[in-house]
Each structure stands twice: as C-alpha cells, then as structure tokens.
Design a protein around this motif. Structure first.
Motif, mmCIF file in Angstrom:
data_model
loop_
_atom_site.group_PDB
_atom_site.id
_atom_site.type_symbol
_atom_site.label_atom_id
_atom_site.label_comp_id
_atom_site.label_asym_id
_atom_site.label_seq_id
_atom_site.Cartn_x
_atom_site.Cartn_y
_atom_site.Cartn_z
ATOM 1 N N ARG A 98 44.544 11.559 6.118
ATOM 2 C CA ARG A 98 45.349 10.364 5.868
ATOM 3 C C ARG A 98 44.778 9.167 6.629
ATOM 4 O O ARG A 98 44.746 8.053 6.120
ATOM 5 C CB ARG A 98 46.792 10.634 6.285
ATOM 6 C CG ARG A 98 47.721 9.489 5.944
ATOM 7 C CD ARG A 98 49.165 9.868 6.171
ATOM 8 N NE ARG A 98 49.575 10.784 5.101
ATOM 9 C CZ ARG A 98 50.429 11.785 5.263
ATOM 10 N NH1 ARG A 98 50.942 12.030 6.450
ATOM 11 N NH2 ARG A 98 50.762 12.542 4.251
ATOM 12 N N TYR A 99 44.331 9.414 7.873
ATOM 13 C CA TYR A 99 43.752 8.348 8.698
ATOM 14 C C TYR A 99 42.400 8.810 9.222
ATOM 15 O O TYR A 99 42.272 9.948 9.652
ATOM 16 C CB TYR A 99 44.648 8.031 9.908
ATOM 17 C CG TYR A 99 46.043 7.630 9.536
ATOM 18 C CD1 TYR A 99 46.324 6.362 9.053
ATOM 19 C CD2 TYR A 99 47.099 8.531 9.671
ATOM 20 C CE1 TYR A 99 47.613 6.005 8.716
ATOM 21 C CE2 TYR A 99 48.386 8.185 9.333
ATOM 22 C CZ TYR A 99 48.646 6.919 8.855
ATOM 23 O OH TYR A 99 49.918 6.563 8.510
ATOM 24 N N ALA A 100 41.458 7.913 9.217
ATOM 25 C CA ALA A 100 40.169 8.223 9.847
ATOM 26 C C ALA A 100 40.342 8.051 11.353
ATOM 27 O O ALA A 100 40.933 7.066 11.801
ATOM 28 C CB ALA A 100 39.078 7.293 9.332
ATOM 29 N N PRO A 101 39.845 8.980 12.137
ATOM 30 C CA PRO A 101 40.031 8.877 13.589
ATOM 31 C C PRO A 101 39.168 7.785 14.213
ATOM 32 O O PRO A 101 38.089 7.465 13.728
ATOM 33 C CB PRO A 101 39.593 10.255 14.096
ATOM 34 C CG PRO A 101 38.674 10.771 13.050
ATOM 35 C CD PRO A 101 39.139 10.194 11.748
ATOM 36 N N GLU A 102 39.690 7.223 15.293
ATOM 37 C CA GLU A 102 38.889 6.342 16.147
ATOM 38 C C GLU A 102 37.871 7.246 16.835
ATOM 39 O O GLU A 102 38.217 8.349 17.261
ATOM 40 C CB GLU A 102 39.763 5.692 17.223
ATOM 41 C CG GLU A 102 40.889 4.845 16.696
ATOM 42 C CD GLU A 102 40.479 3.393 16.506
ATOM 43 O OE1 GLU A 102 39.431 2.996 17.041
ATOM 44 O OE2 GLU A 102 41.202 2.683 15.813
#
Length: 136
Positions: A98-102
């Motif tokens: 869902r979100y690309a990690p930092e």
C-alpha cells in the motif's frame, strides 16, 4: 514509531517483514547493479546491499550497504541519502504494498571487521601464540 534497526526489538521480525525486506534488498541490488543514478557521486560506484531491515508497519526500511574490497562506503552515504526519494519511487513501482517504505542507508562494516580479524589471526605474532601445528 519505531524505525527499522532502531535498537532493541521486543520480538523478532515476522515472516512478512523478512520477505518484504529481502524483496527490497533484491530490488535495490538490481538498481545499484544497473547504475540508474544521475548523481555523479554514485556514477560507476559498485554498491552491495548486504541486508535490509524493515519496521513492523513496513513503512521504514534500513538498507545496510558496503563496497566489496573497499572501505569508503561512508563517503557514499550522503549521495545515497540524496538518491533515497528516487529509490523509494522505484520500490513503489515494483512492490505490491500500500505504501512504499522510506529507505535509510547505513554502512555495513561487518565485512571490514571480519577481514581485520582474519588479518590479525594470520599475523606472525598470533600464529606463534596459537602454536600452529606445522611448527610442532
């Protein structure tokens, strides 16, 4: 909020964390191999990703990097940090999350340390103290 590799974890990483971390390591390794950077400080630089650790929420990843046969990875960390937004965008396209990690970068000095220990173990002084079998 805990960051990956941020000290003492209360429990080991989940299978999902391990799987996602390894997928990120593989993707970053491919990007570094292809040298897809505009930053002149990273042009022609061979970087090896030895490990990736990711937070339980999969939003923060720490990539441990080294340059095999070289001890100057610390000098490349500022350039890698500048490239982090580009790398995150590349990960966003490739990962099914869902979100690309930092992504944060840390120098992996374990290979240098192992080489130093090996060098010490093979020094004449230590070999003499260990009493190598050839001398008996």
């Amino acid at each position: 909020m805990r960051h990956a590799g941020g000290g003492h974890a209360s429990k080991p990483p989940s299978q999902r964390q391990l799987r996602v971390a390894e997928e990120i390591r593989h993707l970053l390794a491919g990007i570094f191999l292809r040298g897809e950077f505009r930053d002149p400080d990273l042009a022609g630089v061979s970087i090896t990703v030895t490990e990736v650790r990711i937070s339980p929420d999969l939003k923060h990843a720490t990539a441990f990097v080294t340059r095999l046969g070289r001890s100057d990875i610390g000098e490349k960390l500022p350039a890698l940090r500048r490239a982090a937004p580009f790398l995150r965008a590349q990960l966003a396209h490739a990962l099914k999350l869902r979100y690309a990690p930092e992504v944060a970068f840390e120098a992996d000095t374990s290979i240098d340390y192992a080489a130093h220990v090996d060098e010490l173990l093979h020094s004449p002084e230590v070999a003499r103290d260990l009493g190598s079998p050839e001398e008996e």
